[in-house]
Design an enzyme around this catalytic site. Structure first.
Site, PDB file in Angstrom:
ATOM      1  N   GLY A 119      49.879  12.338   4.004  1.00  0.00           N
ATOM      2  CA  GLY A 119      49.661  10.896   3.498  1.00  0.00           C
ATOM      3  C   GLY A 119      48.214  10.549   3.882  1.00  0.00           C
ATOM      4  O   GLY A 119      47.375  11.166   4.201  1.00  0.00           O
TER       5      GLY A 119
ATOM      6  N   ASP B 151      50.992  13.489  12.467  1.00  0.00           N
ATOM      7  CA  ASP B 151      51.410  12.732  11.172  1.00  0.00           C
ATOM      8  C   ASP B 151      51.327  11.445  11.070  1.00  0.00           C
ATOM      9  O   ASP B 151      51.363  10.802  12.130  1.00  0.00           O
ATOM     10  CB  ASP B 151      52.939  13.568  11.029  1.00  0.00           C
ATOM     11  CG  ASP B 151      53.226  13.723   9.838  1.00  0.00           C
ATOM     12  OD1 ASP B 151      52.708  13.139   8.988  1.00  0.00           O
ATOM     13  OD2 ASP B 151      54.094  14.551   9.569  1.00  0.00           O
TER      14      ASP B 151
ATOM     15  N   ASP C 267      56.387   5.905   8.038  1.00  0.00           N
ATOM     16  CA  ASP C 267      56.648   4.944   7.127  1.00  0.00           C
ATOM     17  C   ASP C 267      57.237   3.760   8.020  1.00  0.00           C
ATOM     18  O   ASP C 267      56.839   2.447   7.661  1.00  0.00           O
ATOM     19  CB  ASP C 267      57.558   5.086   6.100  1.00  0.00           C
ATOM     20  CG  ASP C 267      57.123   6.187   4.943  1.00  0.00           C
ATOM     21  OD1 ASP C 267      55.972   6.117   4.512  1.00  0.00           O
ATOM     22  OD2 ASP C 267      57.752   7.298   5.063  1.00  0.00           O
TER      23      ASP C 267
ATOM     24  N   GLU D   7      57.543  18.433   6.930  1.00  0.00           N
ATOM     25  CA  GLU D   7      56.929  17.650   7.897  1.00  0.00           C
ATOM     26  C   GLU D   7      58.179  17.968   9.089  1.00  0.00           C
ATOM     27  O   GLU D   7      57.686  17.824  10.496  1.00  0.00           O
ATOM     28  CB  GLU D   7      57.015  16.213   7.649  1.00  0.00           C
ATOM     29  CG  GLU D   7      55.781  15.881   6.828  1.00  0.00           C
ATOM     30  CD  GLU D   7      55.628  14.400   6.342  1.00  0.00           C
ATOM     31  OE1 GLU D   7      54.503  13.981   6.143  1.00  0.00           O
ATOM     32  OE2 GLU D   7      56.661  13.727   5.948  1.00  0.00           O
TER      33      GLU D   7
HETATM   34  C1  5RP Z   1      54.772  11.749   3.844  1.00  0.00           C
HETATM   35  C2  5RP Z   1      55.025  10.823   5.055  1.00  0.00           C
HETATM   36  C3  5RP Z   1      53.930   9.990   5.609  1.00  0.00           C
HETATM   37  O1  5RP Z   1      53.543  10.335   6.669  1.00  0.00           O
HETATM   38  C4  5RP Z   1      54.555   8.670   5.442  1.00  0.00           C
HETATM   39  O2  5RP Z   1      54.649   8.442   4.156  1.00  0.00           O
HETATM   40  C5  5RP Z   1      52.929   7.717   5.636  1.00  0.00           C
HETATM   41  O3  5RP Z   1      52.024   7.885   4.888  1.00  0.00           O
HETATM   42  P1  5RP Z   1      50.638   7.043   4.934  1.00  0.00           P
HETATM   43  O4  5RP Z   1      49.920   7.436   5.999  1.00  0.00           O
HETATM   44  O5  5RP Z   1      50.241   7.366   3.241  1.00  0.00           O
HETATM   45  O6  5RP Z   1      51.284   5.404   5.031  1.00  0.00           O
HETATM   46  O7  5RP Z   1      56.059  10.693   5.717  1.00  0.00           O
HETATM   47  O8  5RP Z   1      55.981  12.491   3.672  1.00  0.00           O
END
Ligand code: 5RP
Length: 238
Positions: free
Chosen positions: A27, A81, A84, A103
């Site tokens: 992400g 990681d 959302d 993940e």
């Molecule tokens: C990908 C994810 C990401 O960690 C999540 O979507 C957050 O993304 P971003 O850092 O672009 O806001 O779970 O599958």
């Protein structure tokens, strides 16, 4: 303007020590961590990384980070990681970027998971962000019907401006569930786990021990699962 994602992600890299096996999430927030780790590797840091998506693999290779397969490690020392949504009990929704299965696998095999988010992702209750569910293409319409009957409002994720479904790194589709508020996360996780055709869902419950939150005033807040659960208890008792 303050880049809240970068703040949190770069801070997380301070936890990486020589010799570690590091899990690399997926992400736009994790991007900054991978970039920073790449610079540290160029400066001499010796680590190996396990990736959670093809995009992350490409980025890590470009940055010269040595990679190792999940099959070839005993376990992962630390995974960084994004997420959302994260609630006060440190549970979260992941998979906005479609990498939820890898993940979760990487998270489950990590001694420690550290999430990096900007403050907009902190919520009192999970569910405003559509919950991603990875489904096998075989018979996915049956799964969709079952989820509709349960009132979970599934929507097949499509490529932008197209009717073509998004295909994950594992060759599957994603159904995004419009739940608004998830009252019972444990029940929902168990329900989704029990449906044939679902490979994985984006509810990550009690998987993360530490959270770094980048804030718009330029500060970084660190929370641990202990402090989160204390706070949750207070909220419930109030
Ligand atoms: C990908 C994810 C990401 O960690 C999540 O979507 C957050 O993304 P971003 O850092 O672009 O806001 O779970 O599958």
């Amino acid at each position: 303007m303050i880049n809240m994602k970068k703040l949190a992600a770069e801070k997380a890299c301070e936890e990486i020590k020589e010799g570690m096996i590091v899990g690399l999430g997926t992400g736009s927030t994790t991007f900054y961590a991978i970039d920073k780790i790449g610079r540290r590797v160029k400066a001499g840091l010796k680590i190996q990384a396990v990736v959670t998506s093809n995009n992350t693999e490409k980025l890590a290779r470009e940055r010269g980070i040595p990679l190792v397969s999940l099959n070839d490690v005993q376990d992962i020392d630390l995974t960084i990681d994004g997420a959302d949504e994260v609630d006060v009990a440190l549970n979260g929704i992941k998979g906005g970027g479609g990498a939820l299965f890898r993940e979760k696998m990487v998270a489950l095999h990590s001694k420690r998971n550290l999430w990096v988010i900007d403050e907009t992702k902190l919520v009192s209750e999970l569910g405003a962000f559509p919950l991603p569910v990875e489904v096998l293409p075989f018979g996915y319409r049956q799964v969709e019907k079952e989820l509709t009957k349960l009132d979970f409002h599934p929507r097949l994720r499509k490529q932008s401006n197209s009717e073509t479904p998004v295909v994950t790194d594992n060759g599957n589709y994603i159904l995004d569930l419009s739940l608004k508020k998830i009252k019972n996360t444990e029940w929902l996780a168990q329900k989704l786990d029990s449906i044939s055709g679902i490979l994985e869902h984006g509810l990550f419950l009690q998987l993360t021990s530490d959270l770094l939150i980048g804030k718009k005033d330029g500060t970084i807040e660190k929370r641990t699962s202990g402090s989160f659960r204390e706070e949750a208890k207070h909220q419930i008792n109030e």
